[in-house]
Design a protein around this motif. Structure first.
Motif, PDB file in Angstrom:
ATOM      1  N   ARG A 180     -30.302 -21.326 -34.333  1.00 24.62           N
ATOM      2  CA  ARG A 180     -28.909 -20.882 -34.235  1.00 24.62           C
ATOM      3  C   ARG A 180     -28.762 -19.461 -34.776  1.00 24.62           C
ATOM      4  O   ARG A 180     -28.148 -18.597 -34.162  1.00 24.62           O
ATOM      5  N   SER A 181     -29.363 -19.220 -35.925  1.00 23.39           N
ATOM      6  CA  SER A 181     -29.257 -17.910 -36.560  1.00 23.39           C
ATOM      7  C   SER A 181     -30.012 -16.846 -35.762  1.00 23.39           C
ATOM      8  O   SER A 181     -29.543 -15.716 -35.608  1.00 23.39           O
ATOM      9  N   LEU A 182     -31.172 -17.194 -35.258  1.00 22.34           N
ATOM     10  CA  LEU A 182     -31.974 -16.259 -34.468  1.00 22.34           C
ATOM     11  C   LEU A 182     -31.249 -15.870 -33.178  1.00 22.34           C
ATOM     12  O   LEU A 182     -31.216 -14.692 -32.808  1.00 22.34           O
ATOM     13  N   VAL A 183     -30.641 -16.845 -32.517  1.00 26.02           N
ATOM     14  CA  VAL A 183     -29.876 -16.561 -31.301  1.00 26.02           C
ATOM     15  C   VAL A 183     -28.712 -15.627 -31.628  1.00 26.02           C
ATOM     16  O   VAL A 183     -28.426 -14.681 -30.883  1.00 26.02           O
ATOM     17  N   MET A 184     -28.057 -15.884 -32.770  1.00 26.68           N
ATOM     18  CA  MET A 184     -26.948 -15.029 -33.182  1.00 26.68           C
ATOM     19  C   MET A 184     -27.413 -13.587 -33.354  1.00 26.68           C
ATOM     20  O   MET A 184     -26.755 -12.649 -32.896  1.00 26.68           O
ATOM     21  N   VAL A 185     -28.566 -13.409 -33.995  1.00 22.52           N
ATOM     22  CA  VAL A 185     -29.083 -12.057 -34.221  1.00 22.52           C
ATOM     23  C   VAL A 185     -29.545 -11.413 -32.912  1.00 22.52           C
ATOM     24  O   VAL A 185     -29.222 -10.263 -32.639  1.00 22.52           O
ATOM     25  N   ILE A 186     -30.254 -12.167 -32.094  1.00 20.05           N
ATOM     26  CA  ILE A 186     -30.810 -11.610 -30.857  1.00 20.05           C
ATOM     27  C   ILE A 186     -29.727 -11.250 -29.840  1.00 20.05           C
ATOM     28  O   ILE A 186     -29.814 -10.231 -29.166  1.00 20.05           O
ATOM     29  N   ILE A 187     -28.691 -12.080 -29.744  1.00 20.11           N
ATOM     30  CA  ILE A 187     -27.662 -11.844 -28.725  1.00 20.11           C
ATOM     31  C   ILE A 187     -26.491 -11.026 -29.263  1.00 20.11           C
ATOM     32  O   ILE A 187     -26.083 -10.026 -28.658  1.00 20.11           O
ATOM     33  N   TRP A 188     -25.943 -11.440 -30.398  1.00 23.65           N
ATOM     34  CA  TRP A 188     -24.676 -10.862 -30.834  1.00 23.65           C
ATOM     35  C   TRP A 188     -24.811  -9.557 -31.607  1.00 23.65           C
ATOM     36  O   TRP A 188     -23.889  -8.740 -31.579  1.00 23.65           O
ATOM     37  N   VAL A 189     -25.918  -9.349 -32.293  1.00 25.66           N
ATOM     38  CA  VAL A 189     -26.083  -8.064 -32.988  1.00 25.66           C
ATOM     39  C   VAL A 189     -26.147  -6.909 -31.981  1.00 25.66           C
ATOM     40  O   VAL A 189     -25.409  -5.934 -32.120  1.00 25.66           O
ATOM     41  N   TYR A 208     -24.941  -6.881 -29.033  1.00 21.19           N
ATOM     42  CA  TYR A 208     -23.593  -6.817 -28.443  1.00 21.19           C
ATOM     43  C   TYR A 208     -22.651  -6.018 -29.336  1.00 21.19           C
ATOM     44  O   TYR A 208     -21.883  -5.180 -28.855  1.00 21.19           O
ATOM     45  N   MET A 209     -22.701  -6.272 -30.647  1.00 18.79           N
ATOM     46  CA  MET A 209     -21.846  -5.527 -31.583  1.00 18.79           C
ATOM     47  C   MET A 209     -22.156  -4.033 -31.560  1.00 18.79           C
ATOM     48  O   MET A 209     -21.287  -3.202 -31.766  1.00 18.79           O
ATOM     49  N   LEU A 210     -23.414  -3.709 -31.327  1.00 21.33           N
ATOM     50  CA  LEU A 210     -23.843  -2.310 -31.358  1.00 21.33           C
ATOM     51  C   LEU A 210     -23.521  -1.542 -30.077  1.00 21.33           C
ATOM     52  O   LEU A 210     -23.296  -0.333 -30.129  1.00 21.33           O
ATOM     53  N   VAL A 211     -23.515  -2.206 -28.923  1.00 23.19           N
ATOM     54  CA  VAL A 211     -23.387  -1.469 -27.662  1.00 23.19           C
ATOM     55  C   VAL A 211     -22.138  -1.788 -26.847  1.00 23.19           C
ATOM     56  O   VAL A 211     -21.815  -1.055 -25.914  1.00 23.19           O
ATOM     57  N   SER A 212     -21.431  -2.829 -27.185  1.00 22.93           N
ATOM     58  CA  SER A 212     -20.288  -3.248 -26.372  1.00 22.93           C
ATOM     59  C   SER A 212     -19.141  -2.239 -26.411  1.00 22.93           C
ATOM     60  O   SER A 212     -18.679  -1.833 -27.482  1.00 22.93           O
ATOM     61  N   LYS A 213     -18.662  -1.883 -25.244  1.00 22.70           N
ATOM     62  CA  LYS A 213     -17.498  -1.003 -25.149  1.00 22.70           C
ATOM     63  C   LYS A 213     -16.251  -1.728 -25.648  1.00 22.70           C
ATOM     64  O   LYS A 213     -15.366  -1.121 -26.238  1.00 22.70           O
ATOM     65  N   ARG A 214     -16.176  -3.041 -25.397  1.00 19.60           N
ATOM     66  CA  ARG A 214     -15.026  -3.821 -25.867  1.00 19.60           C
ATOM     67  C   ARG A 214     -14.978  -3.834 -27.394  1.00 19.60           C
ATOM     68  O   ARG A 214     -13.921  -3.698 -27.997  1.00 19.60           O
ATOM     69  N   VAL A 215     -16.133  -3.993 -28.046  1.00 20.42           N
ATOM     70  CA  VAL A 215     -16.170  -3.986 -29.517  1.00 20.42           C
ATOM     71  C   VAL A 215     -15.705  -2.634 -30.024  1.00 20.42           C
ATOM     72  O   VAL A 215     -14.877  -2.558 -30.937  1.00 20.42           O
TER      73      VAL A 215
END
Length: 159
Positions: free
Chosen positions: A134-143, A145-152
């Motif tokens: 669960r934690s690894l998926v969070m880091v691999i996918i959402w980190v 996303y936080m860094l490159v997402s235009k929406r963020v």
């Protein structure tokens, strides 16, 4: 309507982040209650922490107390992160990334600490593998996303 205004707000993939942010504090509470209530409501604590007892190891008390303190800190951090998220604070992405990475490292460190106490057991039992995944998926996918997402970038702009 310009593109940044169109991307501003909690929608798209941020809805999944919002669900995780709302559910994670409850998950931490449930995990702690189910894990530690047995330890402290029975003779387990004494069996693990009393010198001379069959299950005694000098690291049990620091590991259990450390887990409780760190999980309590993570609970507070997730509540603070929920505040940052729903107020659309610009510090949210950094906070999310930090907690995601810390959580992953904590799960790994905790597994190896338990291995010191139980050398004949596997480092990663099924529950640990589930939390690690669960934690690894969070880091691999959402980190990322936080860094490159235009929406963020368009949403988390408030001080």
């Amino acid at each position: 309507m310009n593109e940044e205004k169109k991307l501003e707000g909690i929608s798209g993939w941020l809805i999944l982040i919002a669900i995780g942010i709302v559910l994670t504090p409850f998950r931490i509470i449930i995990l702690c209650v189910t894990t530690y209530s047995d330890v402290f409501s029975t003779e387990v604590w004494e069996a693990l922490t009393t010198p001379g007892a069959e299950m005694y190891h000098f690291l049990w008390a620091p590991i259990i107390i450390g887990e409780i303190l760190i999980n309590s800190g993570l609970l507070l951090a997730w509540l603070y992160m929920a505040y940052l998220f729903f107020t659309k604070n610009r510090d949210f992405p950094k906070c999310y990334i930090s907690i995601a990475i810390f959580s992953l490292l904590f799960i790994i460190a905790d597994a190896f600490a338990i291995k010191l106490v139980l050398p004949n057991e596997s480092v990663f039992d099924p529950d640990t593998i589930k939390e690690l995944t669960r934690s690894l998926v969070m880091v691999i996918i959402w980190v990322p996303y936080m860094l490159v997402s235009k929406r963020v970038k368009a949403t988390f702009i408030k001080k």
